[in-house]
Design a protein around this motif. Structure first.
Motif, mmCIF file in Angstrom:
data_model
loop_
_atom_site.group_PDB
_atom_site.id
_atom_site.type_symbol
_atom_site.label_atom_id
_atom_site.label_comp_id
_atom_site.label_asym_id
_atom_site.label_seq_id
_atom_site.Cartn_x
_atom_site.Cartn_y
_atom_site.Cartn_z
ATOM 1 N N GLY A 138 0.829 -1.213 0.000
ATOM 2 C CA GLY A 138 0.000 0.000 0.000
ATOM 3 C C GLY A 138 0.858 1.256 0.000
ATOM 4 N N MET A 139 1.928 1.256 0.816
ATOM 5 C CA MET A 139 2.824 2.427 0.867
ATOM 6 C C MET A 139 3.518 2.635 -0.480
ATOM 7 N N LYS A 140 3.802 1.536 -1.163
ATOM 8 C CA LYS A 140 4.441 1.638 -2.475
ATOM 9 C C LYS A 140 3.510 2.369 -3.445
ATOM 10 N N VAL B 274 23.143 2.443 17.248
ATOM 11 C CA VAL B 274 22.517 3.761 17.308
ATOM 12 C C VAL B 274 21.923 3.998 15.923
ATOM 13 N N LEU B 275 20.638 4.314 15.903
ATOM 14 C CA LEU B 275 19.890 4.388 14.647
ATOM 15 C C LEU B 275 19.255 5.766 14.502
ATOM 16 N N ALA B 276 19.351 6.358 13.318
ATOM 17 C CA ALA B 276 18.748 7.674 13.123
ATOM 18 C C ALA B 276 18.412 7.904 11.664
ATOM 19 N N PHE C 30 -2.392 13.884 2.088
ATOM 20 C CA PHE C 30 -2.937 12.528 2.007
ATOM 21 C C PHE C 30 -1.838 11.489 2.195
ATOM 22 N N VAL C 31 -0.632 11.832 1.741
ATOM 23 C CA VAL C 31 0.520 10.942 1.978
ATOM 24 C C VAL C 31 0.742 10.831 3.487
ATOM 25 N N LEU C 32 0.624 11.978 4.144
ATOM 26 C CA LEU C 32 0.812 12.008 5.597
ATOM 27 C C LEU C 32 -0.241 11.138 6.289
ATOM 28 N N LEU D 289 1.676 7.203 -6.491
ATOM 29 C CA LEU D 289 0.640 8.217 -6.742
ATOM 30 C C LEU D 289 1.177 9.624 -6.459
ATOM 31 N N PHE D 290 1.935 9.729 -5.364
ATOM 32 C CA PHE D 290 2.510 11.039 -5.002
ATOM 33 C C PHE D 290 3.534 11.465 -6.057
ATOM 34 N N GLY D 291 4.388 10.517 -6.427
ATOM 35 C CA GLY D 291 5.439 10.808 -7.409
ATOM 36 C C GLY D 291 4.881 11.253 -8.754
ATOM 37 N N ASP E 138 15.937 15.024 6.880
ATOM 38 C CA ASP E 138 15.008 14.006 6.374
ATOM 39 C C ASP E 138 14.048 13.586 7.495
ATOM 40 N N VAL E 139 12.729 13.607 7.165
ATOM 41 C CA VAL E 139 11.736 13.290 8.212
ATOM 42 C C VAL E 139 11.186 11.866 8.105
ATOM 43 N N HIS E 140 11.553 11.135 7.070
ATOM 44 C CA HIS E 140 10.957 9.810 6.862
ATOM 45 C C HIS E 140 11.436 8.817 7.922
ATOM 46 N N ILE F 258 26.720 2.055 13.831
ATOM 47 C CA ILE F 258 25.891 3.235 13.586
ATOM 48 C C ILE F 258 24.998 2.925 12.383
ATOM 49 N N GLY F 259 23.697 3.153 12.541
ATOM 50 C CA GLY F 259 22.755 2.911 11.445
ATOM 51 C C GLY F 259 22.109 4.209 11.011
ATOM 52 N N MET F 260 22.131 4.478 9.711
ATOM 53 C CA MET F 260 21.517 5.710 9.208
ATOM 54 C C MET F 260 20.511 5.379 8.116
HETATM 55 CO CO1 B1M Z 1 8.100 11.708 1.322
HETATM 56 N N1 B1M Z 1 9.153 11.376 -0.289
HETATM 57 N N2 B1M Z 1 8.453 13.537 1.289
HETATM 58 N N3 B1M Z 1 6.876 11.740 2.827
HETATM 59 N N4 B1M Z 1 7.605 9.849 0.953
HETATM 60 C C1 B1M Z 1 9.374 10.006 -0.744
HETATM 61 C C2 B1M Z 1 10.672 9.427 -0.169
HETATM 62 C C3 B1M Z 1 9.449 10.199 -2.317
HETATM 63 C C4 B1M Z 1 10.277 9.140 -3.054
HETATM 64 C C5 B1M Z 1 8.014 10.245 -2.875
HETATM 65 C C6 B1M Z 1 7.948 10.437 -4.365
HETATM 66 O O1 B1M Z 1 8.225 11.508 -4.868
HETATM 67 N N5 B1M Z 1 7.576 9.422 -5.094
HETATM 68 C C7 B1M Z 1 10.066 11.646 -2.423
HETATM 69 C C8 B1M Z 1 11.598 11.737 -2.478
HETATM 70 C C9 B1M Z 1 12.097 12.156 -3.824
HETATM 71 C C10 B1M Z 1 13.547 12.487 -3.851
HETATM 72 O O2 B1M Z 1 14.245 12.707 -2.914
HETATM 73 N N6 B1M Z 1 14.025 12.530 -5.061
HETATM 74 C C11 B1M Z 1 9.505 12.294 -1.177
HETATM 75 C C12 B1M Z 1 9.398 13.694 -0.983
HETATM 76 C C13 B1M Z 1 9.750 14.556 -2.168
HETATM 77 C C14 B1M Z 1 8.967 14.268 0.238
HETATM 78 C C15 B1M Z 1 8.908 15.765 0.593
HETATM 79 C C16 B1M Z 1 10.105 16.609 0.131
HETATM 80 C C17 B1M Z 1 7.599 16.318 0.029
HETATM 81 C C18 B1M Z 1 7.401 17.803 0.223
HETATM 82 O O3 B1M Z 1 7.450 18.303 1.313
HETATM 83 N N7 B1M Z 1 7.190 18.449 -0.868
HETATM 84 C C19 B1M Z 1 8.827 15.699 2.124
HETATM 85 C C20 B1M Z 1 10.222 15.599 2.726
HETATM 86 C C21 B1M Z 1 10.386 16.291 3.985
HETATM 87 C C22 B1M Z 1 11.769 16.031 4.562
HETATM 88 O O4 B1M Z 1 12.173 14.886 4.752
HETATM 89 N N8 B1M Z 1 12.498 17.084 4.816
HETATM 90 C C23 B1M Z 1 8.151 14.386 2.324
HETATM 91 C C24 B1M Z 1 7.327 14.086 3.404
HETATM 92 C C25 B1M Z 1 6.680 12.870 3.596
HETATM 93 C C26 B1M Z 1 5.619 12.625 4.668
HETATM 94 C C27 B1M Z 1 5.896 13.362 5.972
HETATM 95 C C28 B1M Z 1 4.274 13.033 4.138
HETATM 96 C C29 B1M Z 1 5.649 11.057 4.757
HETATM 97 C C30 B1M Z 1 6.647 10.517 5.813
HETATM 98 C C31 B1M Z 1 6.005 10.141 7.113
HETATM 99 C C32 B1M Z 1 6.973 9.449 8.033
HETATM 100 O O5 B1M Z 1 7.896 8.749 7.637
HETATM 101 N N9 B1M Z 1 6.742 9.634 9.291
HETATM 102 C C33 B1M Z 1 6.212 10.682 3.388
HETATM 103 C C34 B1M Z 1 6.093 9.381 2.811
HETATM 104 C C35 B1M Z 1 5.222 8.413 3.540
HETATM 105 C C36 B1M Z 1 6.771 9.017 1.612
HETATM 106 C C37 B1M Z 1 6.664 7.703 0.797
HETATM 107 C C38 B1M Z 1 5.360 7.774 0.021
HETATM 108 C C39 B1M Z 1 6.712 6.400 1.556
HETATM 109 C C40 B1M Z 1 7.916 6.225 2.472
HETATM 110 C C41 B1M Z 1 7.740 5.035 3.378
HETATM 111 O O6 B1M Z 1 7.424 5.174 4.535
HETATM 112 N N10 B1M Z 1 7.886 3.811 2.831
HETATM 113 C C42 B1M Z 1 7.955 7.823 -0.127
HETATM 114 C C43 B1M Z 1 7.866 7.063 -1.413
HETATM 115 C C44 B1M Z 1 8.920 5.963 -1.522
HETATM 116 O O7 B1M Z 1 9.653 5.660 -0.635
HETATM 117 N N11 B1M Z 1 9.001 5.419 -2.679
HETATM 118 C C45 B1M Z 1 8.251 9.270 -0.091
HETATM 119 C C46 B1M Z 1 7.730 2.587 3.564
HETATM 120 C C47 B1M Z 1 9.039 2.256 4.322
HETATM 121 C C48 B1M Z 1 8.887 0.972 5.107
HETATM 122 O O8 B1M Z 1 10.044 2.097 3.362
HETATM 123 O O9 B1M Z 1 11.525 3.862 4.416
HETATM 124 O O10 B1M Z 1 12.155 2.767 2.208
HETATM 125 P P1 B1M Z 1 11.527 2.686 3.533
HETATM 126 O O11 B1M Z 1 12.280 1.560 4.378
HETATM 127 C C49 B1M Z 1 12.567 0.278 3.871
HETATM 128 C C50 B1M Z 1 13.959 0.162 3.256
HETATM 129 O O12 B1M Z 1 14.371 1.334 2.575
HETATM 130 C C51 B1M Z 1 14.835 -0.231 4.407
HETATM 131 O O13 B1M Z 1 13.971 -1.005 5.242
HETATM 132 C C52 B1M Z 1 12.607 -0.641 5.052
HETATM 133 C C53 B1M Z 1 11.769 -1.870 4.725
HETATM 134 O O14 B1M Z 1 12.100 -3.004 5.387
HETATM 135 N N12 B1M Z 1 15.463 0.772 5.249
HETATM 136 C C54 B1M Z 1 16.561 0.477 5.999
HETATM 137 C C55 B1M Z 1 15.150 2.057 5.493
HETATM 138 N N13 B1M Z 1 16.009 2.602 6.355
HETATM 139 C C56 B1M Z 1 16.886 1.649 6.691
HETATM 140 C C57 B1M Z 1 17.985 1.681 7.549
HETATM 141 C C58 B1M Z 1 18.740 0.521 7.683
HETATM 142 C C59 B1M Z 1 18.390 -0.640 7.000
HETATM 143 C C60 B1M Z 1 17.306 -0.684 6.136
HETATM 144 O O15 B1M Z 1 19.785 0.433 8.475
HETATM 145 C C61 B1M Z 1 20.227 1.553 9.212
#
Ligand code: B1M
Length: 215
Positions: free
Chosen positions: A43-45, A91-93, A60-62, A50-52, A98-100, A142-144
């Motif tokens: 679903g998150m994918k 230590v993980l951050a 709505f993403v929020l 859709l956002f991209g 970045d707010v994700h 350290i995990g980032m």
């Molecule tokens: Co944002 N966002 N977002 N967002 N968001 C993305 C990342 C984006 C790809 C969407 C898109 O355009 N398709 C895009 C980035 C584009 C880019 O950089 N080129 C984007 C953008 C642009 C933004 C804003 C800039 C939007 C704006 O304000 N105009 C803004 C950024 C603000 C900032 O950070 N300064 C923003 C804000 C947000 C919300 C706040 C609305 C929300 C975040 C809420 C939150 O996290 N509390 C949000 C969301 C939800 C997303 C998407 C839709 C989903 C992310 C997610 O949670 N995925 C995202 C789209 C995408 O990722 N394709 C997107 C599910 C999660 C489980 O996956 O985090 O990848 P992920 O983690 C995976 C692996 O990567 C790995 O394990 C996990 C799974 O097992 N992993 C690790 C992650 N960290 C790890 C660390 C490790 C090991 C594995 O060891 C240390």
């Protein structure tokens, strides 16, 4: 809709009402982690796509992210935890700017449930804070995490800072997040970092790498 499609739909639509009841029903046939990996993350994918493509606006993403977090929080107490403890400390951050944090928090859950102590510093953490915590807590790793393309540059700068502070050999670094690629970490970043740096595609690879680093 059938249960699992409905759950996935809830993430996409950001619909929280009745979430817990659906999750409870889902857990009668599937383990919590499978629900997260196969249903909720799918679903998150969709949300990301859709956002991209401009079909979904940020508020709505929020909302979707909030439902995702609520779902994970509901499932977490039902996850299987090993009896192992004290396998190591990380230590993980999420990096500066970045707010994700959904992915990072999943990594926290998986590692914590598998014998690791996780010091989760939260989002937007500068490297100075991460390093202070790592030294203070005597972390093994350290995990980032970072999802923005910008964060991949921040991670590179962070590794350079760890080199400059002469702590690279002390701290293996684990990196993850959607904007990273394996090639970038294993070629470009490994080239500059004086310690060990690894890329985890998902939380399970993160666990596997921790086991390897701590072996
Ligand atoms: Co944002 N966002 N977002 N967002 N968001 C993305 C990342 C984006 C790809 C969407 C898109 O355009 N398709 C895009 C980035 C584009 C880019 O950089 N080129 C984007 C953008 C642009 C933004 C804003 C800039 C939007 C704006 O304000 N105009 C803004 C950024 C603000 C900032 O950070 N300064 C923003 C804000 C947000 C919300 C706040 C609305 C929300 C975040 C809420 C939150 O996290 N509390 C949000 C969301 C939800 C997303 C998407 C839709 C989903 C992310 C997610 O949670 N995925 C995202 C789209 C995408 O990722 N394709 C997107 C599910 C999660 C489980 O996956 O985090 O990848 P992920 O983690 C995976 C692996 O990567 C790995 O394990 C996990 C799974 O097992 N992993 C690790 C992650 N960290 C790890 C660390 C490790 C090991 C594995 O060891 C240390």
């Amino acid at each position: 809709l059938p249960l699992f499609e409905r759950l996935e739909r809830r993430i996409v639509d950001g619909e929280r009402g009745g979430l817990e009841a659906d999750l409870d029903e889902a857990m009668t046939t599937r383990p919590p982690l499978e629900i997260i990996n196969d249903t909720l993350l799918s679903g998150m994918k969709t949300v990301g796509e859709l956002f991209g493509s401009g079909q979904m606006q940020l508020p709505f993403v929020l909302q979707s992210a909030e439902v995702m977090k609520a779902a994970v929080a509901h499932l977490e107490p039902h996850m299987e935890a090993t009896d192992e403890a004290g396998k190591g400390r990380i230590v993980l951050a999420t990096v500066k700017g970045d707010v994700h944090d959904i992915g990072k928090n999943l990594v926290d859950i998986i590692l914590s449930n598998n014998g690791y102590e996780v010091v989760n510093l939260g989002i937007k953490q500068p490297i100075a804070t991460i390093l202070d915590a790592a030294l203070d807590k005597k972390a093994d790793v350290i995990g980032m995490s970072g999802l923005l393309v910008k964060s991949t540059v921040v991670m590179k700068e962070n590794l350079e800072e760890l080199n400059a502070r002469n702590v690279a050999h002390q701290f293996p670094v684990l990196l993850g997040g959607a904007a990273l690629t394996r090639a970038y970490v294993e070629n470009d970043l490994a080239e500059i970092y004086e310690g060990e740096v690894s890329y985890a595609r998902d939380a399970f690879e993160g666990l596997h790498l921790m086991d390897t680093i701590m072996a």
